[in-house]
Scaffold this active site. Sequence first.
Site, PDB file in Angstrom:
ATOM      1  N   ASP A  30       0.847  -1.191   0.000  1.00  0.00           N
ATOM      2  CA  ASP A  30       0.000   0.000   0.000  1.00  0.00           C
ATOM      3  C   ASP A  30       0.886   1.245   0.000  1.00  0.00           C
ATOM      4  O   ASP A  30       1.861   1.319   0.749  1.00  0.00           O
ATOM      5  CB  ASP A  30      -0.916  -0.019   1.227  1.00  0.00           C
ATOM      6  N   GLN A  94     -14.669   1.493   1.625  1.00  0.00           N
ATOM      7  CA  GLN A  94     -14.059   1.108   0.343  1.00  0.00           C
ATOM      8  C   GLN A  94     -13.883   2.359  -0.511  1.00  0.00           C
ATOM      9  O   GLN A  94     -14.852   3.110  -0.719  1.00  0.00           O
ATOM     10  CB  GLN A  94     -14.931   0.082  -0.398  1.00  0.00           C
ATOM     11  N   HIS A 100     -10.212  -5.973  -3.038  1.00  0.00           N
ATOM     12  CA  HIS A 100      -8.862  -6.100  -2.488  1.00  0.00           C
ATOM     13  C   HIS A 100      -8.931  -6.480  -1.025  1.00  0.00           C
ATOM     14  O   HIS A 100      -9.806  -6.031  -0.303  1.00  0.00           O
ATOM     15  CB  HIS A 100      -8.040  -4.829  -2.691  1.00  0.00           C
TER      16      HIS A 100
END
Length: 114
Positions: A30, A94, A100
């Site tokens: 990330d 989200q 994901h």
Amino acid sequence: MSECVFCDIVEGKIPAKIAHRDDEIVAFHDAGPQAPTHILVVPVRHVASVGEAVEADAGLLGRMLLVCKDLAAREGVAARGYRIVTNTGRGAGQSVFQLHFHLLGGRDMGWPPG
Ligand SMILES: [Zn+2]
């Protein structure tokens, strides 16, 4: 560029630190990590969220969890414990509408999540 930033990462159009890649699943770190280890595990094929998954996706969803498990071991966070999170819908947080799983580890976690 497509309209989906994660599909662009899967296709290599946007750079990311890739942690895993196979025919079905790509994982990458990330860009704004929320834990010492924060990896996103996504399907190669665009699926918007768990809410869009169908019976035929059962194997894919299971393999995504196993990729999380393997990455947790490889990243050295398995012994302490780790969390796998998937947000489904805006109200759940989200923000990218490509399915994901967040793999978070390397620190203690609170419960319940906010
Ligand atoms: Zn996508």
